[in-house]
Design a protein around this motif. Structure first.
Motif, PDB file in Angstrom:
ATOM      1  N   MET A   1       3.102   9.028 -11.088  1.00 40.13           N
ATOM      2  CA  MET A   1       4.440   8.581 -10.717  1.00 40.13           C
ATOM      3  C   MET A   1       4.989   7.704 -11.842  1.00 40.13           C
ATOM      4  O   MET A   1       4.299   6.818 -12.331  1.00 40.13           O
ATOM      5  CB  MET A   1       4.398   7.776  -9.414  1.00 40.13           C
ATOM      6  N   SER A   2       6.221   7.956 -12.241  1.00 35.03           N
ATOM      7  CA  SER A   2       6.793   7.178 -13.329  1.00 35.03           C
ATOM      8  C   SER A   2       7.386   5.883 -12.798  1.00 35.03           C
ATOM      9  O   SER A   2       7.653   5.733 -11.604  1.00 35.03           O
ATOM     10  CB  SER A   2       7.888   7.990 -14.035  1.00 35.03           C
ATOM     11  N   GLU A   3       7.608   4.924 -13.733  1.00 36.50           N
ATOM     12  CA  GLU A   3       8.203   3.657 -13.335  1.00 36.50           C
ATOM     13  C   GLU A   3       9.609   3.851 -12.800  1.00 36.50           C
ATOM     14  O   GLU A   3      10.041   3.120 -11.907  1.00 36.50           O
ATOM     15  CB  GLU A   3       8.226   2.702 -14.527  1.00 36.50           C
ATOM     16  N   SER A   4      10.337   4.838 -13.333  1.00 35.81           N
ATOM     17  CA  SER A   4      11.705   5.049 -12.861  1.00 35.81           C
ATOM     18  C   SER A   4      11.713   5.464 -11.397  1.00 35.81           C
ATOM     19  O   SER A   4      12.560   5.024 -10.616  1.00 35.81           O
ATOM     20  CB  SER A   4      12.404   6.114 -13.709  1.00 35.81           C
ATOM     21  N   GLU A   5      10.746   6.316 -11.004  1.00 41.10           N
ATOM     22  CA  GLU A   5      10.669   6.697  -9.596  1.00 41.10           C
ATOM     23  C   GLU A   5      10.293   5.500  -8.731  1.00 41.10           C
ATOM     24  O   GLU A   5      10.823   5.320  -7.634  1.00 41.10           O
ATOM     25  CB  GLU A   5       9.644   7.823  -9.395  1.00 41.10           C
ATOM     26  N   GLU A   6       9.371   4.677  -9.213  1.00 43.38           N
ATOM     27  CA  GLU A   6       8.980   3.493  -8.453  1.00 43.38           C
ATOM     28  C   GLU A   6      10.177   2.564  -8.256  1.00 43.38           C
ATOM     29  O   GLU A   6      10.371   2.011  -7.172  1.00 43.38           O
ATOM     30  CB  GLU A   6       7.843   2.746  -9.161  1.00 43.38           C
ATOM     31  N   ASP A   7      10.981   2.393  -9.306  1.00 43.99           N
ATOM     32  CA  ASP A   7      12.169   1.547  -9.192  1.00 43.99           C
ATOM     33  C   ASP A   7      13.199   2.187  -8.269  1.00 43.99           C
ATOM     34  O   ASP A   7      13.777   1.514  -7.402  1.00 43.99           O
ATOM     35  CB  ASP A   7      12.794   1.319 -10.572  1.00 43.99           C
ATOM     36  N   LEU A   8      13.420   3.471  -8.461  1.00 41.36           N
ATOM     37  CA  LEU A   8      14.451   4.187  -7.705  1.00 41.36           C
ATOM     38  C   LEU A   8      14.147   4.188  -6.214  1.00 41.36           C
ATOM     39  O   LEU A   8      15.054   4.092  -5.374  1.00 41.36           O
ATOM     40  CB  LEU A   8      14.562   5.618  -8.231  1.00 41.36           C
ATOM     41  N   LEU A   9      12.888   4.271  -5.876  1.00 45.58           N
ATOM     42  CA  LEU A   9      12.492   4.334  -4.469  1.00 45.58           C
ATOM     43  C   LEU A   9      12.090   2.972  -3.916  1.00 45.58           C
ATOM     44  O   LEU A   9      11.528   2.882  -2.820  1.00 45.58           O
ATOM     45  CB  LEU A   9      11.335   5.330  -4.307  1.00 45.58           C
ATOM     46  N   ASP A  10      12.387   1.913  -4.665  1.00 48.82           N
ATOM     47  CA  ASP A  10      12.153   0.527  -4.228  1.00 48.82           C
ATOM     48  C   ASP A  10      10.684   0.146  -4.145  1.00 48.82           C
ATOM     49  O   ASP A  10      10.349  -0.908  -3.597  1.00 48.82           O
ATOM     50  CB  ASP A  10      12.820   0.251  -2.854  1.00 48.82           C
ATOM     51  N   PHE A  11       9.795   0.975  -4.695  1.00 51.84           N
ATOM     52  CA  PHE A  11       8.388   0.604  -4.610  1.00 51.84           C
ATOM     53  C   PHE A  11       8.079  -0.612  -5.485  1.00 51.84           C
ATOM     54  O   PHE A  11       7.201  -1.414  -5.156  1.00 51.84           O
ATOM     55  CB  PHE A  11       7.473   1.763  -5.012  1.00 51.84           C
ATOM     56  N   SER A  12       8.802  -0.775  -6.574  1.00 51.14           N
ATOM     57  CA  SER A  12       8.587  -1.944  -7.434  1.00 51.14           C
ATOM     58  C   SER A  12       8.824  -3.236  -6.655  1.00 51.14           C
ATOM     59  O   SER A  12       8.108  -4.221  -6.830  1.00 51.14           O
ATOM     60  CB  SER A  12       9.515  -1.891  -8.647  1.00 51.14           C
ATOM     61  N   THR A  13       9.823  -3.217  -5.775  1.00 53.81           N
ATOM     62  CA  THR A  13      10.103  -4.391  -4.944  1.00 53.81           C
ATOM     63  C   THR A  13       8.999  -4.620  -3.938  1.00 53.81           C
ATOM     64  O   THR A  13       8.571  -5.753  -3.703  1.00 53.81           O
ATOM     65  CB  THR A  13      11.456  -4.221  -4.220  1.00 53.81           C
ATOM     66  N   VAL A  14       8.514  -3.534  -3.333  1.00 52.73           N
ATOM     67  CA  VAL A  14       7.400  -3.639  -2.387  1.00 52.73           C
ATOM     68  C   VAL A  14       6.162  -4.178  -3.104  1.00 52.73           C
ATOM     69  O   VAL A  14       5.448  -5.041  -2.582  1.00 52.73           O
ATOM     70  CB  VAL A  14       7.099  -2.273  -1.743  1.00 52.73           C
ATOM     71  N   ARG A  15       5.907  -3.705  -4.304  1.00 55.27           N
ATOM     72  CA  ARG A  15       4.742  -4.165  -5.066  1.00 55.27           C
ATOM     73  C   ARG A  15       4.844  -5.671  -5.330  1.00 55.27           C
ATOM     74  O   ARG A  15       3.848  -6.401  -5.240  1.00 55.27           O
ATOM     75  CB  ARG A  15       4.636  -3.395  -6.390  1.00 55.27           C
ATOM     76  N   ARG A  16       6.055  -6.137  -5.673  1.00 54.67           N
ATOM     77  CA  ARG A  16       6.224  -7.572  -5.929  1.00 54.67           C
ATOM     78  C   ARG A  16       5.957  -8.394  -4.667  1.00 54.67           C
ATOM     79  O   ARG A  16       5.333  -9.459  -4.729  1.00 54.67           O
ATOM     80  CB  ARG A  16       7.637  -7.854  -6.460  1.00 54.67           C
ATOM     81  N   GLU A  17       6.427  -7.901  -3.531  1.00 57.52           N
ATOM     82  CA  GLU A  17       6.152  -8.609  -2.273  1.00 57.52           C
ATOM     83  C   GLU A  17       4.658  -8.630  -1.989  1.00 57.52           C
ATOM     84  O   GLU A  17       4.097  -9.635  -1.535  1.00 57.52           O
ATOM     85  CB  GLU A  17       6.894  -7.957  -1.106  1.00 57.52           C
ATOM     86  N   LEU A  18       4.005  -7.537  -2.281  1.00 61.69           N
ATOM     87  CA  LEU A  18       2.559  -7.443  -2.087  1.00 61.69           C
ATOM     88  C   LEU A  18       1.846  -8.478  -2.960  1.00 61.69           C
ATOM     89  O   LEU A  18       0.921  -9.159  -2.501  1.00 61.69           O
ATOM     90  CB  LEU A  18       2.101  -6.029  -2.452  1.00 61.69           C
ATOM     91  N   CYS A  19       2.290  -8.597  -4.199  1.00 64.24           N
ATOM     92  CA  CYS A  19       1.693  -9.593  -5.105  1.00 64.24           C
ATOM     93  C   CYS A  19       1.877 -11.007  -4.568  1.00 64.24           C
ATOM     94  O   CYS A  19       0.986 -11.857  -4.688  1.00 64.24           O
ATOM     95  CB  CYS A  19       2.299  -9.480  -6.499  1.00 64.24           C
ATOM     96  N   ASP A  20       3.042 -11.264  -3.964  1.00 62.59           N
ATOM     97  CA  ASP A  20       3.302 -12.596  -3.415  1.00 62.59           C
ATOM     98  C   ASP A  20       2.372 -12.931  -2.255  1.00 62.59           C
ATOM     99  O   ASP A  20       2.160 -14.113  -1.943  1.00 62.59           O
ATOM    100  CB  ASP A  20       4.758 -12.703  -2.949  1.00 62.59           C
ATOM    101  N   LEU A  21       1.830 -11.912  -1.607  1.00 62.70           N
ATOM    102  CA  LEU A  21       0.953 -12.133  -0.462  1.00 62.70           C
ATOM    103  C   LEU A  21      -0.500 -12.348  -0.881  1.00 62.70           C
ATOM    104  O   LEU A  21      -1.335 -12.713  -0.052  1.00 62.70           O
ATOM    105  CB  LEU A  21       1.028 -10.939   0.502  1.00 62.70           C
ATOM    106  N   ALA A  22      -0.805 -12.125  -2.148  1.00 64.67           N
ATOM    107  CA  ALA A  22      -2.176 -12.310  -2.635  1.00 64.67           C
ATOM    108  C   ALA A  22      -2.478 -13.803  -2.770  1.00 64.67           C
ATOM    109  O   ALA A  22      -1.574 -14.630  -2.897  1.00 64.67           O
ATOM    110  CB  ALA A  22      -2.376 -11.604  -3.968  1.00 64.67           C
ATOM    111  N   MET A  23      -3.767 -14.127  -2.758  1.00 66.17           N
ATOM    112  CA  MET A  23      -4.195 -15.524  -2.830  1.00 66.17           C
ATOM    113  C   MET A  23      -4.457 -15.986  -4.259  1.00 66.17           C
ATOM    114  O   MET A  23      -4.458 -17.184  -4.527  1.00 66.17           O
ATOM    115  CB  MET A  23      -5.483 -15.710  -2.011  1.00 66.17           C
ATOM    116  N   SER A  24      -4.695 -15.056  -5.172  1.00 62.90           N
ATOM    117  CA  SER A  24      -5.140 -15.437  -6.517  1.00 62.90           C
ATOM    118  C   SER A  24      -4.320 -14.730  -7.590  1.00 62.90           C
ATOM    119  O   SER A  24      -3.736 -13.663  -7.354  1.00 62.90           O
ATOM    120  CB  SER A  24      -6.611 -15.061  -6.709  1.00 62.90           C
TER     121      SER A  24
END
Length: 406
Positions: A1-24
């Motif tokens: 999957m390319s970065e453009s698809e990840e951005d276009l489908l909002d997965f990049s935003t989901v990934r950032r939220e996921l990172c915010d939920l990590a402890m370390s």
């Protein structure tokens, strides 16, 4: 999957939220760099342990309060023989290791004691059990250092003794300086001593030079004040400097010993950081699943079945949709008026497919099913390639042609 698809489908935003939920930081770094998976076995294995940790959270078994300061980057400099880390760096590793040990103990308590432990829970526990036992190392570090790197002087007899001597000597210097300044107040610019290079000096008026025997350390910019160290204060200042040097030497000895312990445990620490990063990436996915009321998508070879699926970025305003694509169907056309939800439906399907292949549960009802796609392509919205001087329509056509080619 390319970065453009990840951005276009909002997965990049989901990934950032996921990172915010990590402890370390280590967990966040792993989540930031992990690819979308294309192997069904890898997807299933990841979803399995995510589901196991989600079950713990839903049962009310949350991890204890843990602290994982950035620490993995501190190991490489310590590999050099004789290298001594700063107190704050050693403390950060100590805090990290202590939290890692408590994380391992939490998973052990939560999963080992279950009478009917599921295979998924057993696999989650198996990912934590190889974590090296470094509790004694953390104990030695945190016995003499606070989490911020401040030395616990009361735990080190020699440092405690030097500190007491230093306090007493400073009081003597202060008393001696006050005696000088009280004997003849007219000699001084002020009644407050000052410090020059760690030594106590007195502000003598330049016109009274020679009235006080001592060493002149500095002259004020205007030339009106001489900062002088009377000879009887010199001896006390020298004693103070010797004490402070002994303190530094003792502190250096402690830090050198702790650094040597860290160097000797280097391989074990690297293994620990790797395991914590993985467990943290699983924990973040489990937290996300709880927060967004997600369910695991069943695996199927072909076709899509989304039940009450929601776009996670829309929150409470998301309208659940059902979307079905039968196994033998290769194309689905969605029609409807403007603001009818067509784009949201398409983006929801694409985003949930990416989330599933990132080892995440999806915001949908039980019974939803997805295959593991070889790739996900998208052409959505009114993007225009200004650099290539293409019209909006031509830009879409080029993108679609590229997708067809692939």
């Amino acid at each position: 999957m390319s970065e453009s698809e990840e951005d276009l489908l909002d997965f990049s935003t989901v990934r950032r939220e996921l990172c915010d939920l990590a402890m370390s930081e280590e967990g966040r770094a792993l989540l930031s760099g992990q690819p979308i998976l294309r192997d069904g076995g890898e997807v299933a294995a990841l979803l399995e342990v995510v589901g196991a940790w989600k079950s713990l959270l839903e049962e009310g078994s949350a991890p204890p309060a843990l602290s994982f300061p950035p620490a993995a980057h501190l190991l490489p400099p310590l590999r050099k023989e004789g290298a001594v880390a700063e107190a704050s760096e050693i403390a950060a590793i100590g805090v990290f290791v202590d939290s890692a040990m408590r994380l391992k103990a939490y998973l052990g308590r939560s999963l080992s004691g279950k009478r009917q432990r599921s295979p998924a829970q057993a696999r989650l526990l198996a990912r934590a059990e190889p974590m090296p036992e470094l509790g004694e190392l953390a104990r030695r570090i945190l016995e003499v250092l606070d989490p911020d790197g401040t030395v616990k002087e009361d735990k080190v007899p020699e440092l405690r003794r030097i500190r007491r001597q230093t306090i007493a000597l400073r009081a003597e210097i202060s008393e001696l300086s006050a005696r000088h300044m009280n004997e003849n107040r007219a000699l001084w610019q002020s009644d407050v001593p000052t410090q020059k290079d760690g030594r106590t000096v007195l502000p003598l008026k330049a016109g009274h030079r020679g009235r006080v025997e001592g060493i002149v350390h500095e002259v004020s910019g205007s030339g009106a004040t001489l900062f002088i160290e009377p000879f009887d204060v010199v001896e006390k200042n020298n004693d103070l400097m010797r004490l402070e040097n002994r303190y530094r030497q003792e502190l250096l000895r402690i830090l050198r010993e702790l650094s040597e312990s860290l160097r000797g445990s280097g391989a074990a620490l690297e293994s620990l950081f790797t395991i914590v990063a993985f467990l943290d990436s699983i924990y973040a996915r489990a937290r996300y699943a709880v927060l967004h009321r997600c369910a695991r998508a069943e695996e199927r070879e072909r076709g899509i079945a989304l039940r009450k699926a929601r776009h996670p970025l829309l929150g409470a305003s998301a309208v659940p949709i059902d979307l079905t694509l039968e196994r033998e169907t290769g194309v689905l056309i969605i029609t409807g008026p403007n603001t009818g939800g067509k784009t949201v439906a398409l983006k929801t399907a694409g985003l949930l497919a990416l989330m599933n292949q990132f080892g995440m549960q999806i915001p949908s009802a039980e019974g939803s099913a997805l295959p593991v796609f070889d790739a996900v392509y998208a052409d959505i919205g009114d993007r225009q390639s200004i650099a290539n001087s293409l019209s909006t329509f031509s830009a879409h056509m080029r993108n679609i042609a590229s997708i067809v080619d692939r």
